[in-house]
Design a protein around this motif. Structure first.
Motif, PDB file in Angstrom:
ATOM      1  N   ALA A 253      85.422  39.360  70.129  1.00  0.00           N
ATOM      2  CA  ALA A 253      85.900  40.614  70.731  1.00  0.00           C
ATOM      3  C   ALA A 253      84.907  41.104  71.773  1.00  0.00           C
ATOM      4  O   ALA A 253      85.277  41.554  72.861  1.00  0.00           O
ATOM      5  N   CYS A 254      83.631  40.969  71.475  1.00  0.00           N
ATOM      6  CA  CYS A 254      82.584  41.366  72.410  1.00  0.00           C
ATOM      7  C   CYS A 254      82.550  40.423  73.615  1.00  0.00           C
ATOM      8  O   CYS A 254      82.400  40.859  74.759  1.00  0.00           O
ATOM      9  N   ALA A 255      82.720  39.116  73.357  1.00  0.00           N
ATOM     10  CA  ALA A 255      82.752  38.136  74.453  1.00  0.00           C
ATOM     11  C   ALA A 255      83.922  38.418  75.392  1.00  0.00           C
ATOM     12  O   ALA A 255      83.787  38.342  76.620  1.00  0.00           O
ATOM     13  N   ALA A 256      85.075  38.783  74.833  1.00  0.00           N
ATOM     14  CA  ALA A 256      86.264  39.103  75.646  1.00  0.00           C
ATOM     15  C   ALA A 256      86.000  40.333  76.505  1.00  0.00           C
ATOM     16  O   ALA A 256      86.370  40.373  77.696  1.00  0.00           O
ATOM     17  N   SER A 257      85.340  41.326  75.913  1.00  0.00           N
ATOM     18  CA  SER A 257      85.001  42.541  76.663  1.00  0.00           C
ATOM     19  C   SER A 257      84.029  42.216  77.804  1.00  0.00           C
ATOM     20  O   SER A 257      84.168  42.719  78.926  1.00  0.00           O
ATOM     21  N   CYS A 258      83.063  41.338  77.527  1.00  0.00           N
ATOM     22  CA  CYS A 258      82.113  40.909  78.571  1.00  0.00           C
ATOM     23  C   CYS A 258      82.858  40.234  79.729  1.00  0.00           C
ATOM     24  O   CYS A 258      82.565  40.484  80.907  1.00  0.00           O
ATOM     25  N   ILE A 259      83.815  39.367  79.396  1.00  0.00           N
ATOM     26  CA  ILE A 259      84.593  38.671  80.433  1.00  0.00           C
ATOM     27  C   ILE A 259      85.299  39.691  81.321  1.00  0.00           C
ATOM     28  O   ILE A 259      85.254  39.602  82.562  1.00  0.00           O
ATOM     29  N   ASN A 260      85.956  40.680  80.721  1.00  0.00           N
ATOM     30  CA  ASN A 260      86.689  41.683  81.509  1.00  0.00           C
ATOM     31  C   ASN A 260      85.755  42.473  82.422  1.00  0.00           C
ATOM     32  O   ASN A 260      86.061  42.685  83.605  1.00  0.00           O
ATOM     33  N   GLU A 281      88.540  34.298  66.834  1.00  0.00           N
ATOM     34  CA  GLU A 281      89.497  35.378  66.587  1.00  0.00           C
ATOM     35  C   GLU A 281      90.680  35.243  67.538  1.00  0.00           C
ATOM     36  O   GLU A 281      90.598  34.552  68.562  1.00  0.00           O
ATOM     37  N   VAL A 282      91.760  35.939  67.239  1.00  0.00           N
ATOM     38  CA  VAL A 282      92.988  35.864  68.053  1.00  0.00           C
ATOM     39  C   VAL A 282      92.694  36.215  69.509  1.00  0.00           C
ATOM     40  O   VAL A 282      93.210  35.572  70.431  1.00  0.00           O
ATOM     41  N   ILE A 283      91.832  37.210  69.739  1.00  0.00           N
ATOM     42  CA  ILE A 283      91.519  37.655  71.100  1.00  0.00           C
ATOM     43  C   ILE A 283      90.989  36.510  71.962  1.00  0.00           C
ATOM     44  O   ILE A 283      91.203  36.486  73.172  1.00  0.00           O
ATOM     45  N   SER A 284      90.337  35.523  71.336  1.00  0.00           N
ATOM     46  CA  SER A 284      89.748  34.416  72.112  1.00  0.00           C
ATOM     47  C   SER A 284      90.814  33.583  72.803  1.00  0.00           C
ATOM     48  O   SER A 284      90.542  32.912  73.794  1.00  0.00           O
ATOM     49  N   ARG A 285      92.061  33.645  72.298  1.00  0.00           N
ATOM     50  CA  ARG A 285      93.159  32.873  72.898  1.00  0.00           C
ATOM     51  C   ARG A 285      94.036  33.722  73.800  1.00  0.00           C
ATOM     52  O   ARG A 285      94.971  33.217  74.405  1.00  0.00           O
TER      53      ARG A 285
END
Length: 348
Positions: A253-260, A281-285
């Protein structure tokens, strides 16, 4: 205030003996199905509550298993709890769940409450500031099994269920190095927590193997690794000179936020910064690009921890719960677009 309905009230209402009512409610084979059905219906209509507590005192079991989690606001913990629930339900146990909110004081209070509630066993993922384990001593003295999962303790009296976090972090960091990254930032939680301390070791080992110097400035330690932390992390890494070319985050979830946040600042992923997360986690996909991550088998971890506990409760003389009995589950790197600087066709 209405008085509690007893088996004698049901017996009087139906014109049967209290013994018949008691047997029917305990699903005794001596009572005909038709009679059972009539008694169950009357019990429901009259608002009868069975005295489970008294029955449990006789059997010396509550059929309750305590679970203490650091935080319920976690996809990983939800997955673990689902695995536990599946096994517990099948074996006739209930879960009593509390959260420490990453506080050792709250964990101690939760432990005391679980002990006073006479849970049959305890499953624990330690709070981030938990340094001492004296609060589990009453369980050990009473022979009540304690099993740690994910964040485990080095205790002679307890089993731990985890993955090899050193190896997982080493694999993740090696993958970034293989993609040409040499300035890799690692984002993690408090190193007082076993999983983060081990991941930091794995990260360091990978750098050492490839003769890449370790730089303390590229370690970002946060009290909470979550979506909100993404902006703070991005602000910090974009102030580095030169900016990193790889980012290994201990949470998807934190990695996804960093990407955005990186994309909003004009940073290309993975061309400028390659990113690896953790937990699958689901967010990674769901984000773009999809996140390379370590598959951490939370559901399986919950199943294994609960099965180990119930096995001990069923056959304590044949089952030992000791630190040497640490159970290590397999993890794996799932490669996706967020880390693939080298486009050589091995998308996963």
């Amino acid at each position: 205030m209405e008085k509690d309905i007893t088996i004698y009230d049901i017996a009087k209402d139906l014109g049967v003996s209290p013994t018949t009512v008691s047997r029917a409610l305990n699903n005794h084979p001596a009572v005909k199905d038709k009679t059972k059905k009539k008694i169950f219906q009357a019990a429901a209509d009259m608002g009868y509550q069975s005295n489970v507590f008294a029955a449990n005192l006789r059997s010396k079991r509550t059929n309750n298993i305590g679970v203490i989690v650091p935080s319920l606001n976690s996809n990983f913990q939800s997955s673990v709890l689902a695995g536990m629930e599946k096994v517990a339900n099948k074996a006739g146990f209930n879960l009593v769940i509390s959260q420490s909110l990453e506080s050792s004081d709250k964990e101690i209070a939760n432990t005391r409450s679980m002990f006073n509630s006479r849970v049959d066993g305890l499953l624990v993922s330690l709070a981030s500031d938990a340094e001492h384990l004296e609060h589990f001593a009453p369980f050990h003295k009473r022979g009540i099994p304690v099993i740690f999962y994910d964040r485990i303790a080095n205790s002679d009296d307890s089993t731990g269920v985890t993955i090899d976090n050193i190896q997982a972090a080493q694999v993740a960091t090696n993958h970034l190095i293989e993609q040409g990254c040499t300035r890799i930032v690692h984002v993690l939680g408090s190193v007082k927590v076993s999983v983060y301390a081990d991941r930091l070791k794995g990260y360091k080992y990978a750098l050492m193997e490839k003769n890449i110097p370790f730089d303390q400035d590229r370690i970002i330690i946060l009290s909470e690794i979550n979506e909100e932390a993404g902006e703070k992390i991005v602000n910090q890494i974009l102030e580095m000179n030169p900016i990193p070319d790889g980012l290994f985050v201990s949470n998807d979830a934190c990695a996804a936020s960093c990407i955005n946040h990186l994309k909003q600042r004009g940073i290309r992923i993975p061309e400028d910064i390659a990113i690896v997360g953790f937990n699958n986690e689901v967010i990674s996909r769901l984000v773009e690009p999809k996140i390379t991550t370590i598959n951490y088998p939370g559901f399986e971890m919950g199943e294994v921890a609960m099965k180990s506990l119930i096995n001990y409760l069923d056959e304590p003389e044949r089952t030992t719960l000791q630190n040497t009995n640490k159970i290590t589950l397999r993890s794996e790197l799932i490669i996706r677009e967020s880390s693939l600087k080298k486009k050589d066709g091995f998308f996963n």
